[in-house]
Design an enzyme around this catalytic site. Structure first.
Site, short mmCIF file in Angstrom:
data_model
loop_
_atom_site.label_atom_id
_atom_site.label_comp_id
_atom_site.label_asym_id
_atom_site.label_seq_id
_atom_site.Cartn_x
_atom_site.Cartn_y
_atom_site.Cartn_z
N PHE A 12 -5.89 -52.39 37.34
CA PHE A 12 -4.71 -52.81 38.43
C PHE A 12 -4.61 -51.58 39.45
O PHE A 12 -4.78 -52.05 40.64
CB PHE A 12 -3.59 -53.02 37.74
CG PHE A 12 -2.44 -53.33 38.36
CD1 PHE A 12 -2.69 -54.09 39.62
CD2 PHE A 12 -1.04 -52.89 38.11
CE1 PHE A 12 -1.44 -54.60 40.16
CE2 PHE A 12 -0.05 -53.08 38.89
CZ PHE A 12 -0.16 -53.95 39.96
N ALA A 84 -8.96 -43.79 34.29
CA ALA A 84 -9.49 -44.48 33.12
C ALA A 84 -8.78 -43.91 31.76
O ALA A 84 -8.67 -42.99 31.58
CB ALA A 84 -11.08 -44.09 32.81
N GLU A 86 -6.49 -45.62 27.76
CA GLU A 86 -6.08 -46.75 27.07
C GLU A 86 -4.53 -46.50 27.26
O GLU A 86 -3.97 -45.51 27.45
CB GLU A 86 -6.19 -46.23 25.57
CG GLU A 86 -7.84 -46.60 25.31
CD GLU A 86 -8.26 -48.00 25.60
OE1 GLU A 86 -7.28 -48.96 25.37
OE2 GLU A 86 -9.50 -48.24 25.38
N TYR A 190 0.47 -42.16 23.28
CA TYR A 190 0.23 -42.41 24.60
C TYR A 190 0.76 -41.23 25.43
O TYR A 190 0.10 -40.59 26.11
CB TYR A 190 0.71 -43.73 25.20
CG TYR A 190 0.53 -43.88 26.72
CD1 TYR A 190 -0.88 -44.09 26.99
CD2 TYR A 190 1.71 -43.87 27.27
CE1 TYR A 190 -1.03 -44.40 28.43
CE2 TYR A 190 1.58 -44.16 28.87
CZ TYR A 190 0.10 -44.35 29.31
OH TYR A 190 0.02 -44.53 30.59
N ASN A 219 6.97 -47.29 35.97
CA ASN A 219 6.50 -48.57 35.60
C ASN A 219 5.94 -49.46 36.72
O ASN A 219 6.63 -50.06 37.64
CB ASN A 219 7.63 -49.52 34.93
CG ASN A 219 7.91 -48.67 33.69
OD1 ASN A 219 8.39 -47.57 33.63
ND2 ASN A 219 7.96 -49.54 32.58
#
Length: 379
Positions: A12, A84, A86, A190, A219
């Site tokens: 995104f 890049a 997760e 994370y 966000n």
């Protein structure tokens, strides 16, 4: 003009940034594994993000955990935007090896190559996250100072008490913007991986004479984000629920807040971090500096979609979620020259218009919740 590598460049933020850089005349190389969770089974058919860049960039399908893929992608590159990773706080709490391996391992491998192989890289920009702060910054009237609350207790939240606590404070804490020098105390795997990514990049790049910048995104939302990934982005999750005619479950009491920042503003800040002189060694909060509660988000989406689905404030909660956090962006304004151009109302209108033009995605929210229940993370 520069040759720029974007790891995760089909995602995104990456794809939108690639398009802006191309418009400004730069050459862009993208390294991306085209994850099924983001791009679907067949990116050629199902991923508008991938399709938007595939004929305009040098695209290498590969992984940041592969030395061969990274070395190929770095050939002749002057600037690196390392996106890049997760993503998703909830999923990170049980896919620990995967998150650590990709986020920390991939960053370590990138830096190992830069430290030990001839290259032309002069700056690395890495995406951190507001998740590194855990709970945000608060003012305590009792202590007459700023405090940084730790994780909320399962016992308190099971009784419907969702507000943060701090030792020695009887008076409710006052939420204020989180600055870059605030306490770093992530509450998820994370968040820990994003903290370590930033630390590694700044430490190693400084030692080998490469400039470094880290961006602590809030966000992020906007046209193009995944509408089928149930692990990240409440705007996408709620939108998919609404369009499938399913009710929305608001966690806690709906008063938890986040700083929602529109994708165009994120791209502007990211391009500045890549190109502006005099910002090496700095970390920047990138957001709007405005806190918006989750109940307001849900009601705003219902208004724009003109749909009537059940809205339930359930009192459910996820272990590891924070209560509040919004960015103080004073530093980004001063040093980067960043100024957010999109209000939440304006951005959400554009987002909803885009969503209405997309196919209705399958709603996998219930499956993700069941997965978290089985791991003991959803109450």
């Amino acid at each position: 003009m520069s040759k720029i590598l974007i790891t995760g460049g089909a995602g995104f933020i990456g794809s939108n940034t690639a398009l802006r850089l191309l418009d400004e005349g730069h050459e862009v190389v993208v390294l991306d594994n085209l994850s099924k969770q983001i791009h679907g089974e067949n990116p050629e058919e199902t991923s508008p993000l991938y399709k938007s860049i595939k004929d305009r960039v040098t695209l290498i399908k590969g992984s940041v955990t592969s030395r061969e893929d990274l070395e190929k992608a770095l050939d002749g590159v002057e600037l690196v935007l390392h996106l890049a990773a997760e993503t998703g706080t909830g999923q990170s709490m049980y896919e620990i090896e995967k998150y650590v391996g990709v986020n920390i391992g991939g960053t370590a491998l990138l830096l190992d190559i830069l430290a030990n192989k001839p290259n032309s890289v002069r700056r690395v920009v890495v995406a951190e996250s507001r998740a590194i702060y855990g709970e945000g910054r608060y003012w305590s009237e009792d202590l007459q100072g700023y405090v940084y609350p730790g994780e909320r207790s399962d016992d308190d939240m099971s009784k419907g008490d969702f507000e943060v606590k701090y030792p020695g404070c009887a008076t409710p804490l006052i939420l204020v913007g989180t600055t870059e020098d605030s306490a770093i105390h992530p509450g998820s795997v994370y968040g820990i991986t994003k903290q370590v990514q930033g630390q590694l990049v700044h430490l190693v790049c400084r030692s080998i004479g490469i400039e470094s910048v880290s961006l602590r995104y809030q966000n992020v939302y906007g046209p193009g984000q995944s509408l089928s990934n149930p692990y990240t982005g409440i705007l996408s999750i709620f939108s998919t629920r609404i369009r499938n005619g399913n009710g929305i479950n608001i966690f806690e009491d709906g008063k938890e807040t986040r700083d929602f920042v529109y994708i165009d503003d994120i791209v502007t800040a990211t391009v500045l971090a890549l190109t502006k002189e005099g910002v090496s060694g700095h970390a920047f909060n990138i957001g709007t500096g405005v806190a918006t509660d989750v109940l307001t988000v849900a009601r705003t989406l219902l208004k724009h979609y003109n749909r009537d689905v059940e809205l339930t404030v359930s009192g459910n909660y996820r272990i590891g979620d924070i209560r509040h956090n919004f960015a103080d962006i004073t530093k980004a304004r001063k040093l980067l020259g960043f100024e957010p151009a999109w209000s939440f109302d304006a951005g959400i209108e554009q987002f909803c218009k885009w969503v209405e033009g997309q196919p209705v995605s399958r709603d996998t929210y219930a499956e993700s919740i069941e997965e978290m229940k089985q791991k003991g993370l959803y109450k």
